[in-house]
Design a protein around this motif. Structure first.
Motif, mmCIF file in Angstrom:
data_model
loop_
_atom_site.group_PDB
_atom_site.id
_atom_site.type_symbol
_atom_site.label_atom_id
_atom_site.label_comp_id
_atom_site.label_asym_id
_atom_site.label_seq_id
_atom_site.Cartn_x
_atom_site.Cartn_y
_atom_site.Cartn_z
ATOM 1 N N SER A 205 0.832 -1.171 0.042
ATOM 2 C CA SER A 205 0.072 0.085 0.309
ATOM 3 C C SER A 205 0.875 1.117 0.091
ATOM 4 O O SER A 205 0.917 2.513 -0.685
ATOM 5 C CB SER A 205 -0.814 0.066 1.114
ATOM 6 O OG SER A 205 -2.000 -1.018 1.229
ATOM 7 N N LEU A 206 2.150 1.400 0.345
ATOM 8 C CA LEU A 206 3.020 2.467 1.245
ATOM 9 C C LEU A 206 3.470 2.488 -0.330
ATOM 10 O O LEU A 206 3.596 3.624 -1.131
ATOM 11 C CB LEU A 206 3.949 2.180 1.998
ATOM 12 C CG LEU A 206 5.395 3.510 2.403
ATOM 13 C CD1 LEU A 206 4.382 4.398 2.322
ATOM 14 C CD2 LEU A 206 6.146 2.802 2.547
ATOM 15 N N LEU A 207 4.103 1.453 -1.655
ATOM 16 C CA LEU A 207 4.655 1.647 -2.581
ATOM 17 C C LEU A 207 3.178 2.200 -4.191
ATOM 18 O O LEU A 207 3.383 3.066 -4.549
ATOM 19 C CB LEU A 207 5.053 0.598 -3.161
ATOM 20 C CG LEU A 207 5.660 0.734 -3.985
ATOM 21 C CD1 LEU A 207 6.255 1.011 -4.771
ATOM 22 C CD2 LEU A 207 6.450 -0.564 -4.863
ATOM 23 N N PHE A 208 2.063 1.576 -3.657
ATOM 24 C CA PHE A 208 1.101 1.881 -4.505
ATOM 25 C C PHE A 208 0.446 4.098 -3.617
ATOM 26 O O PHE A 208 0.643 4.375 -4.977
ATOM 27 C CB PHE A 208 -0.105 1.480 -4.028
ATOM 28 C CG PHE A 208 -1.625 1.755 -4.887
ATOM 29 C CD1 PHE A 208 -1.623 1.274 -5.971
ATOM 30 C CD2 PHE A 208 -1.939 2.014 -3.944
ATOM 31 C CE1 PHE A 208 -2.554 1.237 -6.507
ATOM 32 C CE2 PHE A 208 -3.925 2.484 -5.119
ATOM 33 C CZ PHE A 208 -3.611 2.159 -6.335
ATOM 34 N N ASN A 209 1.011 4.017 -2.881
ATOM 35 C CA ASN A 209 0.179 5.308 -2.801
ATOM 36 C C ASN A 209 1.493 6.578 -2.974
ATOM 37 O O ASN A 209 0.993 7.444 -2.869
ATOM 38 C CB ASN A 209 -0.483 5.106 -1.476
ATOM 39 C CG ASN A 209 -2.182 5.097 -1.167
ATOM 40 O OD1 ASN A 209 -2.838 5.315 -1.995
ATOM 41 N ND2 ASN A 209 -1.749 3.809 -0.075
ATOM 42 N N SER A 210 2.686 6.143 -2.110
ATOM 43 C CA SER A 210 3.879 6.645 -3.226
ATOM 44 C C SER A 210 3.405 7.236 -4.650
ATOM 45 O O SER A 210 3.870 8.114 -5.087
ATOM 46 C CB SER A 210 4.666 6.015 -2.812
ATOM 47 O OG SER A 210 5.017 6.015 -1.700
ATOM 48 N N VAL A 211 3.339 5.701 -5.520
ATOM 49 C CA VAL A 211 2.997 6.754 -6.930
ATOM 50 C C VAL A 211 1.974 7.568 -7.466
ATOM 51 O O VAL A 211 2.224 8.190 -7.807
ATOM 52 C CB VAL A 211 2.917 5.192 -8.073
ATOM 53 C CG1 VAL A 211 3.166 5.845 -9.220
ATOM 54 C CG2 VAL A 211 4.805 4.013 -7.350
ATOM 55 N N TRP A 212 0.635 6.668 -6.501
ATOM 56 C CA TRP A 212 -0.365 8.039 -6.242
ATOM 57 C C TRP A 212 -0.020 9.751 -6.138
ATOM 58 O O TRP A 212 -0.487 10.754 -6.609
ATOM 59 C CB TRP A 212 -1.684 7.325 -5.851
ATOM 60 C CG TRP A 212 -2.591 6.487 -6.212
ATOM 61 C CD1 TRP A 212 -2.202 5.233 -6.342
ATOM 62 C CD2 TRP A 212 -3.010 7.227 -7.763
ATOM 63 N NE1 TRP A 212 -2.974 4.656 -7.257
ATOM 64 C CE2 TRP A 212 -3.318 5.987 -8.210
ATOM 65 C CE3 TRP A 212 -3.574 8.055 -8.272
ATOM 66 C CZ2 TRP A 212 -4.567 6.166 -9.355
ATOM 67 C CZ3 TRP A 212 -4.667 8.966 -8.758
ATOM 68 C CH2 TRP A 212 -4.908 7.199 -9.731
ATOM 69 N N TYR A 213 1.305 9.742 -5.220
ATOM 70 C CA TYR A 213 1.315 10.849 -4.598
ATOM 71 C C TYR A 213 1.974 11.454 -6.203
ATOM 72 O O TYR A 213 1.624 12.842 -5.951
ATOM 73 C CB TYR A 213 2.438 11.117 -3.641
ATOM 74 C CG TYR A 213 2.478 12.273 -2.649
ATOM 75 C CD1 TYR A 213 1.758 12.769 -2.501
ATOM 76 C CD2 TYR A 213 3.866 13.074 -3.067
ATOM 77 C CE1 TYR A 213 2.180 14.514 -1.602
ATOM 78 C CE2 TYR A 213 4.431 14.065 -2.903
ATOM 79 C CZ TYR A 213 3.187 14.409 -2.018
ATOM 80 O OH TYR A 213 3.845 15.562 -1.382
#
Length: 182
Positions: free
Chosen positions: A148-156
Motif C-alpha cells: 500500500s505504501l508503494l502504491f500510494n507513493s506512486v499516486w502521490y
C-alpha cells in the motif's frame, strides 16, 4: 488576496473527489489490488490531506480531517471514529512537524512516508483493539502496509501537480515560501 469561498470550498471538493476515488478504485480494481496474500489499500484522501496540511491554515485542515474522517467511517467502514481519529491525529502531528522543522522537499517526503506508516498503524491498532480483525503485526507490515505504501507513493507523485494547481488557484500559501530561509 484570494476570495474566501475558493480557499474554503475548492480544497473540500478536491478532497471529497479523492474520497470518492478511494472507493471507486477499491470497487472496480479490487481484484487487481489483491495479489495472493498481499492487499493494497488506496489512500488518495490521506495523500490530499497530508499535502494540503502544508498549504492550508491549521484550523481549516483540522476541520477537513475530522469531517472527511467521519465520512470515511460512516460510508466505507460503518464503525465511527477510526478514520476520524486517525486522520486528525496524523494531521495534528504534521502541523506540529511543519511548524517546528526546517522544511524541504526531502523532509516533507520522508515525513509523509512516516506519517503514512503512523496512519495505517493507527487504523490497524484500532481495528485490532475492537476485534474487527486478528492479523499479526508481521503480516500487516509485509502484506498490507508495504504494498500500500508503494502504491500510494506512486499516486502521490501523480496527484502532486494537480493538488498544487488547485491550491494555487485557491490562493493558498505557496510551498516556495516554506523553502526560503530568513
Amino acid at each position: 488576496m484570494a476570495e474566501k469561498w475558493k480557499i474554503r470550498l475548492l480544497p473540500f471538493f478536491s478532497l471529497f473527489i479523492l474520497f470518492l476515488l478511494d472507493g471507486i478504485i477499491s470497487a472496480y480494481f479490487g481484484s487487481q489490488l489483491s495479489m495472493g496474500q498481499a492487499e493494497i489499500f488506496p489512500r488518495l484522501l490521506f495523500i490530499g490531506l497530508y499535502y494540503f496540511t502544508f498549504r492550508l491554515p491549521v484550523k481549516h485542515i483540522m476541520y477537513l480531517s475530522l469531517f472527511l474522517g467521519f465520512l470515511m467511517d460512516s460510508y466505507y467502514t460503518g464503525i465511527l471514529g477510526i478514520y476520524m481519529a486517525s486522520f486528525t491525529i496524523v494531521i495534528y502531528f504534521t502541523t506540529l512537524f511543519k511548524s517546528r522543522t526546517d522544511l524541504n522537499v526531502l523532509t516533507i517526503g520522508y515525513f509523509g512516508i512516516f506519517m503514512y506508516f503512523v496512519f495505517e498503524s493507527l487504523v490497524y491498532l484500532f481495528y485490532s483493539w475492537i476485534g474487527y480483525h486478528s492479523i499479526g503485526i508481521g503480516r500487516f507490515l509485509l502484506f498490507y502496509l508495504s504494498p500500500s505504501l508503494l502504491f500510494n507513493s506512486v499516486w502521490y507523485l501523480l496527484l502532486y501537480p494537480v493538488l498544487n494547481k488547485i491550491l494555487d488557484y485557491c490562493g493558498a500559501k505557496p510551498l516556495e515560501i516554506l523553502f526560503t530561509t530568513e
